[in-house]
Design an enzyme around this catalytic site. Structure first.
Site, PDB file in Angstrom:
ATOM      1  N   ASP A  74       0.870  -1.183   0.000  1.00  0.00           N
ATOM      2  CA  ASP A  74       0.000   0.000   0.000  1.00  0.00           C
ATOM      3  C   ASP A  74       0.903   1.229   0.000  1.00  0.00           C
ATOM      4  O   ASP A  74       2.120   1.121   0.210  1.00  0.00           O
ATOM      5  CB  ASP A  74      -0.895   0.003   1.251  1.00  0.00           C
ATOM      6  CG  ASP A  74      -1.805   1.218   1.311  1.00  0.00           C
ATOM      7  OD1 ASP A  74      -2.493   1.493   0.312  1.00  0.00           O
ATOM      8  OD2 ASP A  74      -1.817   1.929   2.344  1.00  0.00           O
ATOM      9  N   SER A  75       0.291   2.395  -0.178  1.00  0.00           N
ATOM     10  CA  SER A  75       1.064   3.633  -0.101  1.00  0.00           C
ATOM     11  C   SER A  75       1.577   3.862   1.316  1.00  0.00           C
ATOM     12  O   SER A  75       2.500   4.654   1.500  1.00  0.00           O
ATOM     13  CB  SER A  75       0.182   4.815  -0.503  1.00  0.00           C
ATOM     14  OG  SER A  75      -0.901   4.910   0.404  1.00  0.00           O
TER      15      SER A  75
ATOM     16  N   TYR B 101      -0.769   8.509  -2.139  1.00  0.00           N
ATOM     17  CA  TYR B 101      -0.801   8.280  -3.587  1.00  0.00           C
ATOM     18  C   TYR B 101      -1.977   9.042  -4.231  1.00  0.00           C
ATOM     19  O   TYR B 101      -1.914   9.425  -5.400  1.00  0.00           O
ATOM     20  CB  TYR B 101      -1.013   6.790  -3.889  1.00  0.00           C
ATOM     21  CG  TYR B 101       0.226   5.904  -3.830  1.00  0.00           C
ATOM     22  CD1 TYR B 101       1.454   6.362  -3.354  1.00  0.00           C
ATOM     23  CD2 TYR B 101       0.145   4.570  -4.262  1.00  0.00           C
ATOM     24  CE1 TYR B 101       2.563   5.524  -3.306  1.00  0.00           C
ATOM     25  CE2 TYR B 101       1.253   3.732  -4.224  1.00  0.00           C
ATOM     26  CZ  TYR B 101       2.461   4.209  -3.748  1.00  0.00           C
ATOM     27  OH  TYR B 101       3.554   3.368  -3.711  1.00  0.00           O
TER      28      TYR B 101
ATOM     29  N   CYS C  11      -4.362  -1.438  -2.122  1.00  0.00           N
ATOM     30  CA  CYS C  11      -4.502   0.005  -2.307  1.00  0.00           C
ATOM     31  C   CYS C  11      -5.406   0.212  -3.525  1.00  0.00           C
ATOM     32  O   CYS C  11      -5.053  -0.200  -4.641  1.00  0.00           O
ATOM     33  CB  CYS C  11      -3.119   0.613  -2.557  1.00  0.00           C
ATOM     34  SG  CYS C  11      -3.147   2.365  -2.943  1.00  0.00           S
ATOM     35  N   ASN C  12      -6.567   0.811  -3.299  1.00  0.00           N
ATOM     36  CA  ASN C  12      -7.508   1.044  -4.402  1.00  0.00           C
ATOM     37  C   ASN C  12      -6.898   1.967  -5.454  1.00  0.00           C
ATOM     38  O   ASN C  12      -7.116   1.809  -6.651  1.00  0.00           O
ATOM     39  CB  ASN C  12      -8.787   1.697  -3.876  1.00  0.00           C
ATOM     40  CG  ASN C  12      -9.595   0.795  -2.976  1.00  0.00           C
ATOM     41  OD1 ASN C  12     -10.534   0.145  -3.417  1.00  0.00           O
ATOM     42  ND2 ASN C  12      -9.236   0.732  -1.712  1.00  0.00           N
ATOM     43  N   THR C  13      -6.113   2.941  -4.983  1.00  0.00           N
ATOM     44  CA  THR C  13      -5.547   3.940  -5.881  1.00  0.00           C
ATOM     45  C   THR C  13      -4.517   3.291  -6.817  1.00  0.00           C
ATOM     46  O   THR C  13      -4.559   3.482  -8.039  1.00  0.00           O
ATOM     47  CB  THR C  13      -4.893   5.063  -5.044  1.00  0.00           C
ATOM     48  OG1 THR C  13      -5.854   5.535  -4.089  1.00  0.00           O
ATOM     49  CG2 THR C  13      -4.419   6.197  -5.892  1.00  0.00           C
TER      50      THR C  13
ATOM     51  N   CYS D  14     -11.132   3.074  -0.026  1.00  0.00           N
ATOM     52  CA  CYS D  14      -9.705   3.322   0.190  1.00  0.00           C
ATOM     53  C   CYS D  14      -9.349   2.521   1.432  1.00  0.00           C
ATOM     54  O   CYS D  14     -10.088   2.537   2.421  1.00  0.00           O
ATOM     55  CB  CYS D  14      -9.462   4.814   0.422  1.00  0.00           C
ATOM     56  SG  CYS D  14      -7.792   5.191   1.059  1.00  0.00           S
ATOM     57  N   THR D  15      -8.232   1.836   1.387  1.00  0.00           N
ATOM     58  CA  THR D  15      -7.929   0.901   2.471  1.00  0.00           C
ATOM     59  C   THR D  15      -7.529   1.594   3.781  1.00  0.00           C
ATOM     60  O   THR D  15      -7.466   0.957   4.820  1.00  0.00           O
ATOM     61  CB  THR D  15      -6.829  -0.086   2.040  1.00  0.00           C
ATOM     62  OG1 THR D  15      -5.670   0.657   1.596  1.00  0.00           O
ATOM     63  CG2 THR D  15      -7.312  -0.983   0.924  1.00  0.00           C
ATOM     64  N   HIS D  16      -7.270   2.898   3.731  1.00  0.00           N
ATOM     65  CA  HIS D  16      -7.033   3.633   4.978  1.00  0.00           C
ATOM     66  C   HIS D  16      -8.345   3.856   5.741  1.00  0.00           C
ATOM     67  O   HIS D  16      -8.330   4.017   6.956  1.00  0.00           O
ATOM     68  CB  HIS D  16      -6.412   5.010   4.692  1.00  0.00           C
ATOM     69  CG  HIS D  16      -4.941   4.990   4.399  1.00  0.00           C
ATOM     70  ND1 HIS D  16      -4.429   4.543   3.204  1.00  0.00           N
ATOM     71  CD2 HIS D  16      -3.867   5.367   5.150  1.00  0.00           C
ATOM     72  CE1 HIS D  16      -3.100   4.657   3.230  1.00  0.00           C
ATOM     73  NE2 HIS D  16      -2.742   5.149   4.396  1.00  0.00           N
TER      74      HIS D  16
HETATM   75  N1  DGL Z   1      -4.812   3.288   0.754  1.00  0.00           N
HETATM   76  C1  DGL Z   1      -4.896   3.738  -0.571  1.00  0.00           C
HETATM   77  C2  DGL Z   1      -6.182   3.360  -1.253  1.00  0.00           C
HETATM   78  O1  DGL Z   1      -6.734   2.330  -0.960  1.00  0.00           O
HETATM   79  C3  DGL Z   1      -4.340   5.062  -0.977  1.00  0.00           C
HETATM   80  C4  DGL Z   1      -4.247   6.152  -0.017  1.00  0.00           C
HETATM   81  C5  DGL Z   1      -3.323   7.246  -0.530  1.00  0.00           C
HETATM   82  O2  DGL Z   1      -2.119   7.049  -0.432  1.00  0.00           O
HETATM   83  O3  DGL Z   1      -3.815   8.267  -1.012  1.00  0.00           O
HETATM   84  O4  DGL Z   1      -6.640   4.049  -2.117  1.00  0.00           O
END
Ligand code: DGL
Length: 260
Positions: A12-13, A44, A75-77, A186-188
């Site tokens: 992930d980021s 990201y 990470c979805n992004t 988003c995984t965060h």
């Molecule tokens: N956790 C990431 C996601 O699922 C990206 C968060 C980021 O770095 O902007 O999209």
């Protein structure tokens, strides 16, 4: 080398992908995992597609040097920007991506009001536009970028008045619609679920893509005969591209702490 003995790479980021690793540990406790958070380059979500492609490729190289049997892009992004390119480039390696859990939300609430939240990049990329096109006849789908949550997770500031104020400002207006479901794309975001719940109330069901993603990861390994025997004990190694030692402590707290 017996493929079954190799670790699974999860990237992930930053800290967000730990919400996916947490599910992977429930489903595949016998496996060995290497988690890599690209914390030196987080977030990201505000970068260009080209930059994210390069950063994700760097993470893949990190795993290739350590020999893994599968990679989960948690990470979805990064998935939106690069998963199809990476699958073409590394056809022998199972690469699992994650996408906003719009499908279970739309099928669970036909005709309902669904709010999809994610980073700006995820919401603007073709992958999500395609998902939207598939389900927009089935439910009323609304989108809201919520990328600033990433800063609060990375900064260890989940319990802060600033996060509550931000969520109130961007999410509270949507509650007037009578939301049936909120998708955390988003995984965060699952790490801020309690704070999100406080704003959207008890009614909407909150979906995230972690469980579906790790089920697919396990299926891909099972199909190849690469799953470890269940009598084995697993292991997790957490690494990151930054230099902040506090980050590792935060990562362990998020991975092994109580779920929000
Ligand atoms: N956790 C990431 C996601 O699922 C990206 C968060 C980021 O770095 O902007 O999209």
């Amino acid at each position: 080398m017996d493929k079954r003995e190799l670790p699974i790479g999860v990237m992930d980021s930053g800290l967000g992908g730990l919400s996916v690793l947490r599910e992977a540990l429930k489903l595949m406790p016998q496996e060995e995992f290497i988690y890599y958070g690209d914390s030196a380059n987080a977030p990201y979500g505000t970068k260009s597609t080209g930059e994210i492609r390069q950063l994700t490729e760097n993470c893949i190289q990190y795993f290739l040097e350590r020999e893994v049997k599968e990679i989960i892009i948690a990470c979805n992004t990064a998935t939106s920007a690069s998963v199809s390119i990476l699958r073409e480039k590394y056809p022998e390696l199972p690469i699992i991506g994650i996408e906003p859990a719009l499908k279970p939300a739309a099928l669970g609430f036909p005709g309902g009001n669904i709010l999809v939240t994610a980073t700006e990049l995820t919401l603007r990329e073709g992958k999500f536009r395609h998902q939207l096109h598939c389900y927009e006849g089935k439910a009323n789908i609304y989108v809201q970028p919520l990328g600033r949550i990433v800063e609060f997770v990375e900064g260890g500031r989940l319990e802060s008045p600033e996060l509550d104020a931000y969520l109130n400002e961007v999410l509270a207006p949507w509650t007037a619609l009578g939301l049936d479901a909120v998708v955390l794309g988003c995984t965060h975001f699952p790490f801020a679920k309690r704070q999100i719940r406080r704003v959207v109330g008890e009614r909407p069901v909150i979906f995230d893509g972690a469980e579906g993603t790790v089920r697919e990861a396990a299926r891909q390994l099972e199909r190849r005969g690469w799953l470890r025997g269940e009598e084995r004990t697993g292991k997790v190694t957490i690494c990151h591209s930054g230099t902040d030692e506090q980050w590792l402590k935060q990562a362990e707290e998020l991975l092994y702490g109580n779920e929000a």
